[in-house]
Design a protein around this motif. Structure first.
Motif, short mmCIF file in Angstrom:
data_model
loop_
_atom_site.label_atom_id
_atom_site.label_comp_id
_atom_site.label_asym_id
_atom_site.label_seq_id
_atom_site.Cartn_x
_atom_site.Cartn_y
_atom_site.Cartn_z
N MET A 147 0.86 -1.19 0.00
CA MET A 147 0.00 0.00 0.00
C MET A 147 0.89 1.24 0.00
O MET A 147 1.70 1.41 0.91
CB MET A 147 -0.89 -0.01 1.24
N ILE A 148 0.74 2.09 -1.01
CA ILE A 148 1.60 3.26 -1.11
C ILE A 148 0.74 4.51 -1.01
O ILE A 148 0.73 5.37 -1.89
CB ILE A 148 2.44 3.24 -2.40
N SER A 149 -0.03 4.60 0.05
CA SER A 149 -0.88 5.75 0.34
C SER A 149 -1.00 5.91 1.84
O SER A 149 -0.86 4.94 2.58
CB SER A 149 -2.29 5.55 -0.23
N GLU A 150 -1.26 7.12 2.25
CA GLU A 150 -1.58 7.37 3.65
C GLU A 150 -3.01 6.91 3.90
O GLU A 150 -3.83 6.87 2.98
CB GLU A 150 -1.43 8.85 3.98
N ILE A 151 -3.32 6.60 5.14
CA ILE A 151 -4.67 6.18 5.51
C ILE A 151 -5.50 7.43 5.78
O ILE A 151 -5.05 8.37 6.43
CB ILE A 151 -4.63 5.29 6.76
N GLY A 152 -6.73 7.44 5.29
CA GLY A 152 -7.64 8.55 5.55
C GLY A 152 -8.64 8.75 4.44
O GLY A 152 -8.72 7.96 3.50
N ASP A 153 -9.40 9.82 4.55
CA ASP A 153 -10.39 10.17 3.54
C ASP A 153 -9.84 11.30 2.69
O ASP A 153 -9.04 12.11 3.15
CB ASP A 153 -11.70 10.63 4.20
N GLY A 154 -10.29 11.37 1.46
CA GLY A 154 -9.87 12.46 0.58
C GLY A 154 -8.89 12.02 -0.47
O GLY A 154 -8.48 10.86 -0.54
N ALA A 155 -8.51 13.01 -1.28
CA ALA A 155 -7.59 12.76 -2.38
C ALA A 155 -6.25 12.26 -1.85
O ALA A 155 -5.79 12.69 -0.79
CB ALA A 155 -7.40 14.04 -3.20
N ARG A 156 -5.64 11.38 -2.60
CA ARG A 156 -4.30 10.85 -2.28
C ARG A 156 -4.26 9.97 -1.04
O ARG A 156 -3.20 9.67 -0.53
CB ARG A 156 -3.29 11.98 -2.11
N LYS A 157 -5.42 9.59 -0.51
CA LYS A 157 -5.45 8.73 0.68
C LYS A 157 -6.32 7.52 0.40
O LYS A 157 -7.15 7.53 -0.49
CB LYS A 157 -5.98 9.50 1.88
N CYS A 158 -6.11 6.47 1.17
CA CYS A 158 -6.91 5.25 1.06
C CYS A 158 -7.64 5.03 2.38
O CYS A 158 -7.07 5.26 3.45
CB CYS A 158 -6.03 4.04 0.78
N PRO A 159 -8.89 4.60 2.29
CA PRO A 159 -9.59 4.30 3.55
C PRO A 159 -8.97 3.09 4.23
O PRO A 159 -8.39 2.23 3.57
CB PRO A 159 -11.02 4.00 3.09
N ARG A 160 -9.07 3.07 5.53
CA ARG A 160 -8.56 1.93 6.29
C ARG A 160 -9.54 0.77 6.09
O ARG A 160 -10.71 0.88 6.47
CB ARG A 160 -8.46 2.30 7.77
N TYR A 161 -9.09 -0.29 5.48
CA TYR A 161 -9.97 -1.41 5.15
C TYR A 161 -9.82 -2.57 6.12
O TYR A 161 -10.13 -3.72 5.79
CB TYR A 161 -9.77 -1.87 3.70
N TRP A 162 -9.36 -2.32 7.31
CA TRP A 162 -9.26 -3.33 8.35
C TRP A 162 -9.65 -2.68 9.68
O TRP A 162 -9.55 -1.48 9.86
CB TRP A 162 -7.85 -3.92 8.43
N ALA A 163 -10.10 -3.50 10.60
CA ALA A 163 -10.48 -3.03 11.93
C ALA A 163 -9.36 -3.36 12.91
O ALA A 163 -8.36 -3.98 12.55
CB ALA A 163 -11.78 -3.72 12.36
N ASP A 164 -9.52 -2.90 14.15
CA ASP A 164 -8.51 -3.19 15.17
C ASP A 164 -8.48 -4.66 15.57
O ASP A 164 -7.46 -5.13 16.08
CB ASP A 164 -8.75 -2.33 16.41
N ASP A 165 -9.54 -5.38 15.37
CA ASP A 165 -9.52 -6.81 15.64
C ASP A 165 -10.03 -7.58 14.42
O ASP A 165 -9.26 -8.24 13.76
CB ASP A 165 -10.29 -7.17 16.90
N GLU A 166 -11.32 -7.50 14.10
CA GLU A 166 -11.81 -8.14 12.88
C GLU A 166 -13.05 -7.45 12.36
O GLU A 166 -13.76 -6.78 13.11
CB GLU A 166 -12.04 -9.64 13.08
N VAL A 167 -13.28 -7.61 11.07
CA VAL A 167 -14.43 -7.01 10.42
C VAL A 167 -14.91 -7.96 9.32
O VAL A 167 -14.09 -8.66 8.70
CB VAL A 167 -14.10 -5.60 9.83
N GLN A 168 -16.22 -8.03 9.13
CA GLN A 168 -16.81 -8.92 8.12
C GLN A 168 -17.35 -8.07 6.97
O GLN A 168 -18.08 -7.11 7.19
CB GLN A 168 -17.95 -9.73 8.75
N TYR A 169 -16.96 -8.41 5.74
CA TYR A 169 -17.47 -7.81 4.52
C TYR A 169 -18.17 -8.91 3.75
O TYR A 169 -17.51 -9.75 3.14
CB TYR A 169 -16.35 -7.23 3.65
#
Length: 188
Positions: free
Chosen positions: A12-34
């Protein structure tokens, strides 16, 4: 995609966050179901130029679990079109991600090394080009940055699309050659 393609090495070559040039965090602190995909965060390790994270990704439909290692590059400039001032971080990221990928491949895993950034072109293209150039340098003891760039651009528009990126590849592969004591007289 990670489950479908059995991806075990993710860059992953982006900072975590919302907005241009950033990627949303796609993991939780423990687990998440998609839907039918369960992502379980295991741990992370901060290194000077990148963060290494480990996850378990389970496809609940077929009860298949993958151990995924993510390498997130830290420190890309926030200004459009800019490249890192120093090459060392990308060099370490390429080495670490490729070694992880190669070790998994040697143990029977046939998944692709996967890279992403916010746009899918600018930052990712530097990483992909460096991986190709490093392999050429190590195997053939020479590189052709122009040919590599041309090939990447023929496969996807927008890759290596600025002089700053092209110049960065030259500096980075020379630094790589110096760090790994590979003769640089064969660099084009």
């Amino acid at each position: 995609m990670i489950s479908e393609q059995s991806v075990t090495t993710l860059v992953m070559i982006s900072e975590i966050g919302d907005g241009a040039r950033k990627c949303p965090r796609y993991w939780a602190d423990d687990e998440v179901q998609y839907d039918h995909i369960l992502v379980k965060y295991v741990h992370s390790e901060s290194c000077p130029y990148y963060t290494r994270r480990e996850f378990y990704v389970t496809n609940c439909k077929i009860d298949d679990t993958l151990k995924v290692t993510q390498f997130q590059y830290n420190g890309w400039p926030t200004v459009d079109g800019e490249v890192p001032e120093v090459c060392r971080g990308i060099i370490e990221l390429v080495d670490q991600a490729y070694n992880h990928y190669k070790n998994n491949k040697n143990s029977g895993c046939r998944s692709p090394l996967t890279v992403h950034c916010s746009l899918g072109t600018d930052r990712s293209s530097i990483f992909v080009a460096m991986c190709i150039l490093v392999q050429h340098l190590r195997l053939e003891k020479c590189v052709d940055i122009c040919a590599t760039t041309r090939k990447l651009r023929s496969q996807r528009t927008g890759l290596i699309n600025s002089y700053a990126q092209y110049e960065f590849l030259h500096r980075a592969i020379i630094n790589y050659s110096d760090l790994h004591h590979i003769a640089e007289s064969t660099l084009d």
